[in-house]
Design a protein around this motif. Structure first.
Motif, PDB file in Angstrom:
ATOM      1  N   PHE A 120      61.631  15.954  32.634  1.00  0.00           N
ATOM      2  CA  PHE A 120      61.236  16.698  31.444  1.00  0.00           C
ATOM      3  C   PHE A 120      62.359  17.384  30.665  1.00  0.00           C
ATOM      4  O   PHE A 120      62.163  17.732  29.505  1.00  0.00           O
ATOM      5  CB  PHE A 120      60.200  17.770  31.823  1.00  0.00           C
ATOM      6  N   ALA A 121      63.516  17.609  31.273  1.00  0.00           N
ATOM      7  CA  ALA A 121      64.550  18.430  30.635  1.00  0.00           C
ATOM      8  C   ALA A 121      65.006  17.876  29.284  1.00  0.00           C
ATOM      9  O   ALA A 121      65.162  18.631  28.319  1.00  0.00           O
ATOM     10  CB  ALA A 121      65.743  18.615  31.566  1.00  0.00           C
ATOM     11  N   GLU A 122      65.234  16.591  29.213  1.00  0.00           N
ATOM     12  CA  GLU A 122      65.736  16.030  27.957  1.00  0.00           C
ATOM     13  C   GLU A 122      64.765  16.266  26.797  1.00  0.00           C
ATOM     14  O   GLU A 122      65.163  16.717  25.728  1.00  0.00           O
ATOM     15  CB  GLU A 122      66.020  14.540  28.108  1.00  0.00           C
ATOM     16  N   ASP A 123      63.494  15.989  27.017  1.00  0.00           N
ATOM     17  CA  ASP A 123      62.510  16.196  25.949  1.00  0.00           C
ATOM     18  C   ASP A 123      62.367  17.667  25.578  1.00  0.00           C
ATOM     19  O   ASP A 123      62.303  18.012  24.402  1.00  0.00           O
ATOM     20  CB  ASP A 123      61.144  15.645  26.362  1.00  0.00           C
ATOM     21  N   LEU A 124      62.337  18.549  26.569  1.00  0.00           N
ATOM     22  CA  LEU A 124      62.158  19.978  26.275  1.00  0.00           C
ATOM     23  C   LEU A 124      63.397  20.616  25.658  1.00  0.00           C
ATOM     24  O   LEU A 124      63.293  21.649  25.009  1.00  0.00           O
ATOM     25  CB  LEU A 124      61.754  20.735  27.535  1.00  0.00           C
ATOM     26  N   SER A 125      64.560  20.009  25.843  1.00  0.00           N
ATOM     27  CA  SER A 125      65.784  20.580  25.268  1.00  0.00           C
ATOM     28  C   SER A 125      65.705  20.640  23.740  1.00  0.00           C
ATOM     29  O   SER A 125      66.355  21.483  23.120  1.00  0.00           O
ATOM     30  CB  SER A 125      67.019  19.790  25.708  1.00  0.00           C
ATOM     31  N   LEU A 126      64.898  19.803  23.120  1.00  0.00           N
ATOM     32  CA  LEU A 126      64.738  19.834  21.662  1.00  0.00           C
ATOM     33  C   LEU A 126      64.212  21.182  21.178  1.00  0.00           C
ATOM     34  O   LEU A 126      64.548  21.637  20.099  1.00  0.00           O
ATOM     35  CB  LEU A 126      63.777  18.738  21.201  1.00  0.00           C
ATOM     36  N   TYR A 127      63.391  21.826  21.992  1.00  0.00           N
ATOM     37  CA  TYR A 127      62.788  23.092  21.590  1.00  0.00           C
ATOM     38  C   TYR A 127      63.786  24.256  21.601  1.00  0.00           C
ATOM     39  O   TYR A 127      63.496  25.316  21.062  1.00  0.00           O
ATOM     40  CB  TYR A 127      61.597  23.425  22.493  1.00  0.00           C
ATOM     41  N   THR A 135      67.723  30.696  24.697  1.00  0.00           N
ATOM     42  CA  THR A 135      68.829  30.734  25.660  1.00  0.00           C
ATOM     43  C   THR A 135      68.358  30.276  27.032  1.00  0.00           C
ATOM     44  O   THR A 135      68.992  29.424  27.669  1.00  0.00           O
ATOM     45  CB  THR A 135      69.421  32.156  25.749  1.00  0.00           C
ATOM     46  N   VAL A 136      67.247  30.832  27.489  1.00  0.00           N
ATOM     47  CA  VAL A 136      66.704  30.447  28.799  1.00  0.00           C
ATOM     48  C   VAL A 136      66.434  28.942  28.827  1.00  0.00           C
ATOM     49  O   VAL A 136      66.871  28.239  29.742  1.00  0.00           O
ATOM     50  CB  VAL A 136      65.412  31.237  29.127  1.00  0.00           C
ATOM     51  N   LEU A 137      65.728  28.448  27.822  1.00  0.00           N
ATOM     52  CA  LEU A 137      65.374  27.033  27.821  1.00  0.00           C
ATOM     53  C   LEU A 137      66.608  26.138  27.739  1.00  0.00           C
ATOM     54  O   LEU A 137      66.653  25.086  28.371  1.00  0.00           O
ATOM     55  CB  LEU A 137      64.404  26.717  26.686  1.00  0.00           C
ATOM     56  N   SER A 138      67.618  26.571  27.016  1.00  0.00           N
ATOM     57  CA  SER A 138      68.830  25.740  26.931  1.00  0.00           C
ATOM     58  C   SER A 138      69.515  25.621  28.295  1.00  0.00           C
ATOM     59  O   SER A 138      70.040  24.556  28.626  1.00  0.00           O
ATOM     60  CB  SER A 138      69.793  26.266  25.871  1.00  0.00           C
ATOM     61  N   TYR A 165      62.279  35.734  33.552  1.00  0.00           N
ATOM     62  CA  TYR A 165      61.545  34.623  32.969  1.00  0.00           C
ATOM     63  C   TYR A 165      60.886  33.785  34.043  1.00  0.00           C
ATOM     64  O   TYR A 165      61.265  33.803  35.208  1.00  0.00           O
ATOM     65  CB  TYR A 165      62.464  33.738  32.115  1.00  0.00           C
ATOM     66  N   ARG A 166      59.879  33.050  33.592  1.00  0.00           N
ATOM     67  CA  ARG A 166      59.178  32.102  34.443  1.00  0.00           C
ATOM     68  C   ARG A 166      58.829  30.896  33.594  1.00  0.00           C
ATOM     69  O   ARG A 166      58.132  31.018  32.587  1.00  0.00           O
ATOM     70  CB  ARG A 166      57.902  32.725  34.999  1.00  0.00           C
TER      71      ARG A 166
END
Length: 141
Positions: free
Chosen positions: A113-120, A82-85, A48-49
């Protein structure tokens, strides 16, 4: 829907300039995924990237699917979540040592950015529309 090597990509996904399956998470972030072989016990090893404004933040091949997984759009979504989490973990979510290998750029990205992107990556909440379905395939169902 775009098709890559015979795999129909999930709704909202595209083929990146690197000719890989790409999930445009938000306006600035994109996650590219592709199978990088199998482990001895039959898991798909994912490369992944994660990029922000086309600048690589994370790239690795340290995530695998379940034993015997088949390459499908659903498996691609599962791998992306999984990757994003993992990439959106923050201090307090895991051991402090987890972040010891992060670069300054990765730490700065995490903090901003991690907190906001964790929603996805959440199981029962769509980061796009707030619905009760996974974000990777959503385009306002």
């Amino acid at each position: 829907m775009p098709t890559l090597d015979g795999l129909k990509l999930p709704q909202g996904w595209r083929i990146s300039s690197r000719l890989l399956a790409a999930w445009p998470i938000d306006h600035d972030h994109q996650l590219e995924l592709w199978p990088a072989g199998r482990t001895e016990d039959g898991r798909i090893r994912w490369h992944y990237r994660l990029s922000r404004k086309n600048r690589t933040i994370f790239a690795a091949s340290d995530i695998t699917s379940g034993v015997g997984a088949v390459l499908t759009a659903a498996e691609l979504i599962s791998a992306a979540r999984t990757v994003l989490s993992y990439l959106t973990l923050r201090p307090g979510d895991t051991d402090r040592e987890y972040f010891d290998v992060y670069t300054r750029t990765q730490l700065d990205w995490r903090d901003e950015f991690a907190e906001d992107l964790s929603l996805y990556a959440m199981d029962d909440l769509c980061g796009y529309c707030g619905g009760d379905h996974p974000s990777p395939a959503c385009r306002e169902r």
